[in-house]
Design a protein around this motif. Structure first.
Motif, PDB file in Angstrom:
ATOM      1  N   TRP A 187      39.090  28.229  44.602  1.00 13.60           N
ATOM      2  CA  TRP A 187      39.405  29.427  43.840  1.00 13.60           C
ATOM      3  C   TRP A 187      40.161  29.010  42.576  1.00 13.60           C
ATOM      4  O   TRP A 187      40.993  28.113  42.623  1.00 13.60           O
ATOM      5  CB  TRP A 187      40.330  30.352  44.626  1.00 13.60           C
ATOM      6  N   THR A 188      39.882  29.668  41.463  1.00  8.52           N
ATOM      7  CA  THR A 188      40.794  29.618  40.322  1.00  8.52           C
ATOM      8  C   THR A 188      41.071  31.043  39.886  1.00  8.52           C
ATOM      9  O   THR A 188      40.225  31.942  40.037  1.00  8.52           O
ATOM     10  CB  THR A 188      40.255  28.818  39.117  1.00  8.52           C
ATOM     11  N   SER A 189      42.272  31.249  39.385  1.00  5.17           N
ATOM     12  CA  SER A 189      42.625  32.568  38.880  1.00  5.17           C
ATOM     13  C   SER A 189      43.687  32.425  37.803  1.00  5.17           C
ATOM     14  O   SER A 189      44.430  31.434  37.765  1.00  5.17           O
ATOM     15  CB  SER A 189      43.134  33.477  40.005  1.00  5.17           C
ATOM     16  N   THR A 190      43.736  33.397  36.920  1.00  6.05           N
ATOM     17  CA  THR A 190      44.755  33.484  35.879  1.00  6.05           C
ATOM     18  C   THR A 190      45.526  34.781  36.100  1.00  6.05           C
ATOM     19  O   THR A 190      45.101  35.637  36.897  1.00  6.05           O
ATOM     20  CB  THR A 190      44.119  33.497  34.480  1.00  6.05           C
ATOM     21  N   PRO A 191      46.651  34.964  35.426  1.00  2.87           N
ATOM     22  CA  PRO A 191      47.440  36.178  35.657  1.00  2.87           C
ATOM     23  C   PRO A 191      46.689  37.476  35.378  1.00  2.87           C
ATOM     24  O   PRO A 191      47.074  38.529  35.909  1.00  2.87           O
ATOM     25  CB  PRO A 191      48.624  35.999  34.689  1.00  2.87           C
ATOM     26  N   VAL A 192      45.623  37.433  34.576  1.00  2.00           N
ATOM     27  CA  VAL A 192      44.890  38.670  34.249  1.00  2.00           C
ATOM     28  C   VAL A 192      43.783  38.968  35.252  1.00  2.00           C
ATOM     29  O   VAL A 192      43.117  40.003  35.165  1.00  2.00           O
ATOM     30  CB  VAL A 192      44.275  38.598  32.835  1.00  2.00           C
ATOM     31  N   ALA A 193      43.574  38.083  36.241  1.00  3.02           N
ATOM     32  CA  ALA A 193      42.416  38.213  37.132  1.00  3.02           C
ATOM     33  C   ALA A 193      42.582  39.368  38.114  1.00  3.02           C
ATOM     34  O   ALA A 193      43.621  39.506  38.768  1.00  3.02           O
ATOM     35  CB  ALA A 193      42.194  36.915  37.904  1.00  3.02           C
ATOM     36  N   SER A 194      41.544  40.175  38.216  1.00  3.93           N
ATOM     37  CA  SER A 194      41.460  41.183  39.265  1.00  3.93           C
ATOM     38  C   SER A 194      41.260  40.483  40.599  1.00  3.93           C
ATOM     39  O   SER A 194      40.561  39.478  40.691  1.00  3.93           O
ATOM     40  CB  SER A 194      40.275  42.118  38.988  1.00  3.93           C
ATOM     41  N   THR A 195      41.880  41.018  41.649  1.00  2.43           N
ATOM     42  CA  THR A 195      41.710  40.418  42.976  1.00  2.43           C
ATOM     43  C   THR A 195      40.473  40.947  43.687  1.00  2.43           C
ATOM     44  O   THR A 195      40.087  40.422  44.733  1.00  2.43           O
ATOM     45  CB  THR A 195      42.939  40.702  43.857  1.00  2.43           C
ATOM     46  N   SER A 196      39.819  41.962  43.129  1.00  4.16           N
ATOM     47  CA  SER A 196      38.718  42.621  43.834  1.00  4.16           C
ATOM     48  C   SER A 196      37.347  42.181  43.346  1.00  4.16           C
ATOM     49  O   SER A 196      36.332  42.609  43.903  1.00  4.16           O
ATOM     50  CB  SER A 196      38.849  44.141  43.698  1.00  4.16           C
ATOM     51  N   GLU A 197      37.290  41.330  42.306  1.00  2.00           N
ATOM     52  CA  GLU A 197      36.003  40.897  41.766  1.00  2.00           C
ATOM     53  C   GLU A 197      36.015  39.387  41.580  1.00  2.00           C
ATOM     54  O   GLU A 197      37.067  38.788  41.345  1.00  2.00           O
ATOM     55  CB  GLU A 197      35.717  41.587  40.430  1.00  2.00           C
ATOM     56  N   GLY A 206      36.551  32.746  33.988  1.00  2.00           N
ATOM     57  CA  GLY A 206      37.212  33.749  34.815  1.00  2.00           C
ATOM     58  C   GLY A 206      38.256  34.525  34.038  1.00  2.00           C
ATOM     59  O   GLY A 206      38.364  35.759  34.168  1.00  2.00           O
ATOM     60  N   ARG A 207      39.034  33.838  33.205  1.00  2.00           N
ATOM     61  CA  ARG A 207      40.035  34.526  32.387  1.00  2.00           C
ATOM     62  C   ARG A 207      39.358  35.544  31.460  1.00  2.00           C
ATOM     63  O   ARG A 207      39.812  36.683  31.334  1.00  2.00           O
ATOM     64  CB  ARG A 207      40.815  33.512  31.557  1.00  2.00           C
ATOM     65  N   ALA A 208      38.272  35.102  30.806  1.00  2.00           N
ATOM     66  CA  ALA A 208      37.591  35.973  29.850  1.00  2.00           C
ATOM     67  C   ALA A 208      36.999  37.205  30.540  1.00  2.00           C
ATOM     68  O   ALA A 208      36.903  38.279  29.938  1.00  2.00           O
ATOM     69  CB  ALA A 208      36.494  35.199  29.129  1.00  2.00           C
ATOM     70  N   ALA A 209      36.598  37.041  31.806  1.00  2.00           N
ATOM     71  CA  ALA A 209      36.017  38.158  32.564  1.00  2.00           C
ATOM     72  C   ALA A 209      37.073  38.934  33.342  1.00  2.00           C
ATOM     73  O   ALA A 209      36.741  39.931  33.986  1.00  2.00           O
ATOM     74  CB  ALA A 209      34.964  37.620  33.534  1.00  2.00           C
ATOM     75  N   THR A 210      38.315  38.491  33.302  1.00  2.00           N
ATOM     76  CA  THR A 210      39.426  39.017  34.108  1.00  2.00           C
ATOM     77  C   THR A 210      39.037  39.091  35.587  1.00  2.00           C
ATOM     78  O   THR A 210      39.256  40.083  36.266  1.00  2.00           O
ATOM     79  CB  THR A 210      39.943  40.386  33.605  1.00  2.00           C
ATOM     80  N   ARG A 257      38.574  36.540  39.394  1.00  2.00           N
ATOM     81  CA  ARG A 257      38.764  35.271  40.084  1.00  2.00           C
ATOM     82  C   ARG A 257      37.452  34.501  40.048  1.00  2.00           C
ATOM     83  O   ARG A 257      36.384  35.076  39.830  1.00  2.00           O
ATOM     84  CB  ARG A 257      39.163  35.508  41.537  1.00  2.00           C
ATOM     85  N   THR A 258      37.534  33.209  40.284  1.00  2.00           N
ATOM     86  CA  THR A 258      36.315  32.410  40.388  1.00  2.00           C
ATOM     87  C   THR A 258      36.341  31.623  41.698  1.00  2.00           C
ATOM     88  O   THR A 258      37.409  31.203  42.163  1.00  2.00           O
ATOM     89  CB  THR A 258      36.156  31.414  39.229  1.00  2.00           C
ATOM     90  N   LEU A 259      35.156  31.447  42.270  1.00  2.00           N
ATOM     91  CA  LEU A 259      34.973  30.536  43.392  1.00  2.00           C
ATOM     92  C   LEU A 259      33.897  29.551  42.983  1.00  2.00           C
ATOM     93  O   LEU A 259      32.724  29.912  42.849  1.00  2.00           O
ATOM     94  CB  LEU A 259      34.552  31.272  44.666  1.00  2.00           C
ATOM     95  N   SER A 302      34.418  37.584  53.126  1.00  2.00           N
ATOM     96  CA  SER A 302      35.815  37.634  52.679  1.00  2.00           C
ATOM     97  C   SER A 302      36.190  39.026  52.171  1.00  2.00           C
ATOM     98  O   SER A 302      37.330  39.248  51.755  1.00  2.00           O
ATOM     99  CB  SER A 302      36.065  36.603  51.581  1.00  2.00           C
ATOM    100  N   GLY A 303      35.221  39.931  52.189  1.00  4.80           N
ATOM    101  CA  GLY A 303      35.513  41.313  51.833  1.00  4.80           C
ATOM    102  C   GLY A 303      34.981  41.768  50.492  1.00  4.80           C
ATOM    103  O   GLY A 303      35.162  42.947  50.113  1.00  4.80           O
ATOM    104  N   PHE A 304      34.313  40.892  49.746  1.00  6.99           N
ATOM    105  CA  PHE A 304      33.736  41.304  48.465  1.00  6.99           C
ATOM    106  C   PHE A 304      32.410  42.011  48.702  1.00  6.99           C
ATOM    107  O   PHE A 304      31.571  41.548  49.475  1.00  6.99           O
ATOM    108  CB  PHE A 304      33.501  40.088  47.555  1.00  6.99           C
ATOM    109  N   LYS A 305      32.231  43.134  48.037  1.00  8.58           N
ATOM    110  CA  LYS A 305      30.936  43.803  48.056  1.00  8.58           C
ATOM    111  C   LYS A 305      30.012  43.116  47.055  1.00  8.58           C
ATOM    112  O   LYS A 305      30.494  42.543  46.057  1.00  8.58           O
ATOM    113  CB  LYS A 305      31.090  45.288  47.710  1.00  8.58           C
TER     114      LYS A 305
END
Length: 299
Positions: A54-64, A90-94, A96-98, A127-130
């Motif tokens: 996983w990578t994430s930035t502070p702007v990342a939504s947790t649901s997508e 991922g940052r540009a799309a706000t 998370r990335t896997l 993991s719960g993502f639709k």
């Protein structure tokens, strides 16, 4: 000499004849050359047996989430080589990335990379993502693998993700496109000889027109909407055009953007190339719009 010319000169100066192991080392060196932004969080995970992160930035939504499949001809490329690109997309799309560390040829030929991609998608669902909260993305071989994943999901009766973003897709393993010769002197990254070599590693004696390896030959009907970015001067330009045509003929929503003067997977160099930064920003915006459209029932 401008930044594009400097970058192309650097790429042309690389040794032409390298072993697979040397190419893997050189590819991973991108991770050292282009360090992560300080606010990127990285977490290693197993996705049903597939090493991933996983990578994430502070702007990342947790649901997508963006499911990312790296390039490297199915032979090299890794989590390390692409981390700087994946995290900024991922940052540009706000979102998370896997990113998946799928099995590589020649040790693990077709269809093992595809099996790992399916495992990664199942992992996200469980993991719960639709599906409408998942975007698939990839570059070069990873972009071809992304399309193959969509086709395979359809074959398995699984729901499609919201969309797929394809950067410089390798979609035709026959390597017969005119752009290999037309752009031979312009693309400093890729040529027909390299493509023929990695196709042999991945497919061994199978037909180069195997649909789940060369998705221009697949039945693309019913797959998720595609956004394709390709450089005007790259060897794989015609692959992107052929894939766009095949998708359109299959009644798939497809957007093709041909970027002037750009070579193969130029967005990898976003830290030193303005067009790379523009590409990442635009791709992220389009991914965000596609996921929002899917979630609202518009796409």
């Amino acid at each position: 000499m401008n930044e594009l010319e400097r970058l192309e000169a650097m790429l042309r100066a690389r040794p032409a004849s390298l072993s697979i192991e040397q190419r893997r080392v050189a590819s991973d060196a991108l991770g050292d050359l282009f360090p992560l932004a300080v606010d990127v969080r990285v977490e290693q995970v197993g996705a049903y047996g597939v090493p991933a992160e996983w990578t994430s930035t502070p702007v990342a939504s947790t649901s997508e989430v963006i499911l990312y499949l790296h390039g490297g001809g199915y032979v090299w490329g890794s989590l390390k080589s692409h981390r700087h690109l994946v995290s900024e997309l991922g940052r540009a799309a706000t979102m998370r990335t896997l990113a998946l560390d799928y099995r590589r040829a020649p040790e693990f030929p077709f269809p093992q990379a595809l099996e790992d991609a399916v495992s990664g998608y199942r992992f996200l669902l469980d993991s719960g993502f639709k599906p409408r909260q998942i975007a698939v993305a990839g570059d070069s071989a990873g972009a071809g693998l992304a399309v193959a994943l969509l086709v395979r999901l359809k074959e398995l009766g699984m729901q499609q993700p919201a969309c797929a973003f394809l950067l410089s897709p390798w979609a035709d393993m026959t390597a017969t496109a005119d752009s290999y010769s037309r752009n031979a002197k312009q693309d400093p990254v890729l040529n027909r000889e390299i493509i023929q070599f990695v196709a042999e590693q991945y497919l061994e004696r199978r037909s180069r027109e195997t649909p789940l390896a060369s998705p221009v030959f697949a039945d693309l009907s019913g797959i998720a909407p595609l956004t394709i970015f390709v450089g005007a001067t790259e060897a794989l330009l015609d692959d992107a055009v052929a894939l766009t045509r095949a998708a359109g003929l299959a009644d798939v929503s497809v957007r093709l953007e041909i970027w002037p003067k750009m070579f193969h997977v130029w967005a990898t160099y976003h830290q030193v190339l303005a067009q790379g930064r523009q590409g990442v920003a635009r791709a992220g915006r389009l991914l965000r719009e596609a996921v929002e459209a899917a979630s609202s029932g518009e796409g």
